[in-house]
Design an enzyme around this catalytic site. Structure first.
Site, PDB file in Angstrom:
ATOM      1  NE  ARG A 121      44.031  45.567  34.487  1.00  0.00           N
ATOM      2  CZ  ARG A 121      43.968  46.102  33.282  1.00  0.00           C
ATOM      3  NH1 ARG A 121      44.725  47.123  32.976  1.00  0.00           N
ATOM      4  NH2 ARG A 121      43.141  45.606  32.390  1.00  0.00           N
ATOM      5  CB  ILE A 123      46.866  36.748  34.428  1.00  0.00           C
ATOM      6  CG1 ILE A 123      48.319  36.345  34.752  1.00  0.00           C
ATOM      7  CG2 ILE A 123      46.814  38.066  33.713  1.00  0.00           C
ATOM      8  CD1 ILE A 123      49.051  35.803  33.531  1.00  0.00           C
ATOM      9  CG  LEU A 125      40.518  34.496  38.231  1.00  0.00           C
ATOM     10  CD1 LEU A 125      39.379  35.495  38.157  1.00  0.00           C
ATOM     11  CD2 LEU A 125      40.169  33.363  39.199  1.00  0.00           C
ATOM     12  CG  ASP A 307      36.905  50.324  30.775  1.00  0.00           C
ATOM     13  OD1 ASP A 307      37.701  50.254  31.735  1.00  0.00           O
ATOM     14  OD2 ASP A 307      36.885  49.472  29.866  1.00  0.00           O
TER      15      ASP A 307
HETATM   16  C1  EPZ Z   1      39.177  44.328  30.568  1.00  0.00           C
HETATM   17  O1  EPZ Z   1      40.375  44.194  31.328  1.00  0.00           O
HETATM   18  C2  EPZ Z   1      39.347  45.571  29.726  1.00  0.00           C
HETATM   19  N1  EPZ Z   1      40.480  45.395  28.836  1.00  0.00           N
HETATM   20  C3  EPZ Z   1      39.529  46.776  30.629  1.00  0.00           C
HETATM   21  O2  EPZ Z   1      39.582  47.919  29.783  1.00  0.00           O
HETATM   22  C4  EPZ Z   1      38.324  46.894  31.565  1.00  0.00           C
HETATM   23  O3  EPZ Z   1      38.539  47.947  32.488  1.00  0.00           O
HETATM   24  C5  EPZ Z   1      38.119  45.590  32.332  1.00  0.00           C
HETATM   25  O4  EPZ Z   1      38.047  44.471  31.409  1.00  0.00           O
HETATM   26  C6  EPZ Z   1      36.851  45.564  33.181  1.00  0.00           C
HETATM   27  O5  EPZ Z   1      35.732  45.804  32.391  1.00  0.00           O
HETATM   28  C7  EPZ Z   1      40.320  44.750  27.684  1.00  0.00           C
HETATM   29  O6  EPZ Z   1      39.249  44.280  27.347  1.00  0.00           O
HETATM   30  C8  EPZ Z   1      41.506  44.645  26.791  1.00  0.00           C
HETATM   31  P1  EPZ Z   1      39.149  41.816  34.192  1.00  0.00           P
HETATM   32  P2  EPZ Z   1      40.685  42.822  32.087  1.00  0.00           P
HETATM   33  O7  EPZ Z   1      39.986  40.604  34.094  1.00  0.00           O
HETATM   34  O8  EPZ Z   1      40.139  41.710  31.312  1.00  0.00           O
HETATM   35  C9  EPZ Z   1      40.280  40.694  38.681  1.00  0.00           C
HETATM   36  C10 EPZ Z   1      40.319  50.124  29.189  1.00  0.00           C
HETATM   37  O9  EPZ Z   1      40.487  51.259  29.687  1.00  0.00           O
HETATM   38  N2  EPZ Z   1      41.014  39.549  38.122  1.00  0.00           N
HETATM   39  O10 EPZ Z   1      37.733  41.713  33.754  1.00  0.00           O
HETATM   40  O11 EPZ Z   1      42.138  42.828  32.391  1.00  0.00           O
HETATM   41  C11 EPZ Z   1      40.915  42.034  38.269  1.00  0.00           C
HETATM   42  O12 EPZ Z   1      42.025  42.369  39.086  1.00  0.00           O
HETATM   43  C12 EPZ Z   1      40.501  48.938  30.052  1.00  0.00           C
HETATM   44  O13 EPZ Z   1      40.035  49.928  28.001  1.00  0.00           O
HETATM   45  C13 EPZ Z   1      41.623  38.645  38.977  1.00  0.00           C
HETATM   46  O14 EPZ Z   1      41.571  38.778  40.199  1.00  0.00           O
HETATM   47  O15 EPZ Z   1      39.868  42.992  33.417  1.00  0.00           O
HETATM   48  C14 EPZ Z   1      39.745  42.964  38.421  1.00  0.00           C
HETATM   49  O16 EPZ Z   1      39.574  43.324  39.757  1.00  0.00           O
HETATM   50  C15 EPZ Z   1      41.551  48.943  31.057  1.00  0.00           C
HETATM   51  N3  EPZ Z   1      42.300  37.578  38.425  1.00  0.00           N
HETATM   52  C16 EPZ Z   1      38.555  42.115  37.971  1.00  0.00           C
HETATM   53  O17 EPZ Z   1      38.994  40.748  38.104  1.00  0.00           O
HETATM   54  C17 EPZ Z   1      42.371  37.379  37.080  1.00  0.00           C
HETATM   55  O18 EPZ Z   1      42.983  36.390  36.658  1.00  0.00           O
HETATM   56  C18 EPZ Z   1      38.087  42.336  36.549  1.00  0.00           C
HETATM   57  O19 EPZ Z   1      39.199  42.352  35.675  1.00  0.00           O
HETATM   58  C19 EPZ Z   1      41.734  38.296  36.220  1.00  0.00           C
HETATM   59  C20 EPZ Z   1      41.064  39.374  36.769  1.00  0.00           C
END
Ligand code: EPZ
Length: 422
Positions: A121, A123, A125, A307
């Protein structure tokens, strides 16, 4: 530490009211940082993550009051721009203060969240987009130290990957920036859409709400008169209860929901043989003659949500045949597999794909929750496992499900919260 004891094998019936969405409420709490007025957010779920976020805001100097599912926030009083490790390590979503703090104060320090149970996970981006908006970013002693002394500047940002909290952070930053920001390949989750709608209602000019591309005209650091907000219903909580009805092959009704937010989930349930009846703010699930196996791949909204992956895996153990579940978003989101296997599930893991051989007669076991959604999969499995299961480490569940045992008990589940001796 609390644990849940569930006696399996009982049908469910009746109706359950769905709470407000945790993942919609969290960015709205962060949005208060941009408000020129105290704000009131209603339909906020009383779950640990929300209380943690309120503590984070009060550590920054805001005043917060949470009663009757309503959060009263006065973030005009914020006098610190440091989100420290002690709180960020408890909840990754704390990163949502980064964009708003930087946009309002021209600088901030936010602890890096680090990895978690479901994957690395990063950050990157979030940070890359803020740099494109003119911020300088350094990582110092585990903190993101961000500066944009004269404010952020509008830019055209193409997200390499769709990121939910990344989009939310940059949308909030853009709302206070100088000039216009164009966001391409932005997340379209209902929680992101609600954030945009609240900004639009507060006078921010946003084009493209609900689409892949947003154009946001910033206020040049002028705080926004944010209106009172009602949080949208939690589509993942709703999906979890639909799975509870499905795994026990029962008839249940969900109220206070938005059926369109659940389309990817209800379509899958219909394919499995369940009947779904939709009204304006209600859904009824009716039993299947025979539960059919299914294939599913997690993807961004409006696709099938990551999720809901763990809950559907529990459900697949009760399907008559072999189901294949592909997890495309998080590399390590299969922690529930070994616990389900301890209850008698037959699951083969290969890379990001899980093959579930149904139907298995599950038996009760002592199991360990590992993350929020993995824990709810164990609760679902326990509803059909023969005997009394005990689910440990349920603080994971308490982060995101409001009164889970109360709601399931109301539907007829034999569920109790106990205190463990250890
Ligand atoms: C949000 O997390 C949700 N959390 C998560 O909910 C949910 O699983 C996830 O979105 C996907 O739908 C909240 O809204 C608070 P992402 P987030 O950035 O934003 C990669 C729950 O159980 N990525 O959309 O952290 C990342 O590793 C949860 O309620 C990068 O590579 O998820 C992943 O593979 C846990 N670089 C994909 O993108 C970045 O800078 C999507 O992650 C950011 C993300």
């Amino acid at each position: 530490m609390d644990l849940l004891q569930i006696e399996g094998g009982h049908k469910l019936s009746g109706s359950v009211q769905i709470s407000g969405a945790k993942n919609a409420a969290l960015p709205l709490l962060a949005l208060s940082i941009l408000s020129s007025l105290p704000i009131k957010i209603s339909n906020v779920p009383n779950v640990a993550d929300i209380r943690t976020f309120a503590t984070l805001l009060s550590n920054l100097g805001a005043t917060t009051k949470f009663e009757n599912k309503t959060m009263y926030l006065d973030s005009t009083k914020i006098n610190s721009t440091c989100a420290n490790y002690d709180i960020v390590r408890k909840m990754r979503a704390s990163i949502l203060v980064l964009g708003p703090l930087l946009a309002r104060f021209g600088q901030c320090e936010v602890s890096l969240p680090g990895g978690c149970a479901i994957g690395q996970r990063p950050i990157d981006l979030h940070l890359k987009a803020l740099e494109q908006m003119g911020a300088t970013i350094e990582i110092k002693q585990g903190y993101v130290v961000a500066k944009a002394q004269n404010g952020l500047k509008g830019a055209t940002i193409v997200f390499d990957k769709i990121t939910v909290t990344g989009s939310e952070n940059i949308i909030m930053a853009a709302a206070l920036a100088h000039g216009t920001t164009t966001l391409i390949n932005v997340a379209k989750e209902p929680e992101v859409v609600q954030l945009c709608e609240v900004l639009a209602n507060s006078g921010v000019h946003i084009e493209g709400i609900g689409g892949d591309e947003l154009i946001i005209k910033g206020s040049s650091m002028k705080l926004l008169p944010i209106e009172n907000i009602e949080v949208i219903p939690d589509r993942i909580e709703a999906g979890t209860y639909l799975c509870a009805g499905a795994i026990t092959n029962s008839q249940i009704t969900l109220t206070s929901i938005i059926p369109e937010h659940l389309t990817a989930i209800t379509r899958k349930l219909v394919k499995m043989g369940f009947e779904i009846e939709e009204k304006k703010r209600e859904i009824t699930l009716k039993p299947a003659k025979q539960i059919q196996p299914f294939d599913v791949e997690t993807t961004e909204y409006p696709g099938f949500p990551t999720d809901m992956q763990a809950q559907f895996m529990a459900l697949a153990t009760q399907a008559n045949g072999t189901s294949v579940i592909d997890e495309r978003l998080f590399e390590n989101r299969f922690m529930h597999v070994s616990e389900l296997v301890r209850m008698g599930a037959k699951i083969k893991l290969k890379g990001h794909s899980a093959t579930v051989f149904g139907r298995s007669k599950l038996t009760a076991a002592e199991v360990m929750a590992t993350d929020l959604r993995a824990s709810s999969a164990l609760v679902l499995a326990a509803l059909v496992a023969k005997g009394k299961s005990r689910i440990h480490r349920i603080y994971h569940l308490d982060r995101g499900y409001e009164d889970l045992e109360g709601k399931l008990a109301k539907l007829g589940a034999k569920i109790e919260r106990l205190r463990s001796e250890s």
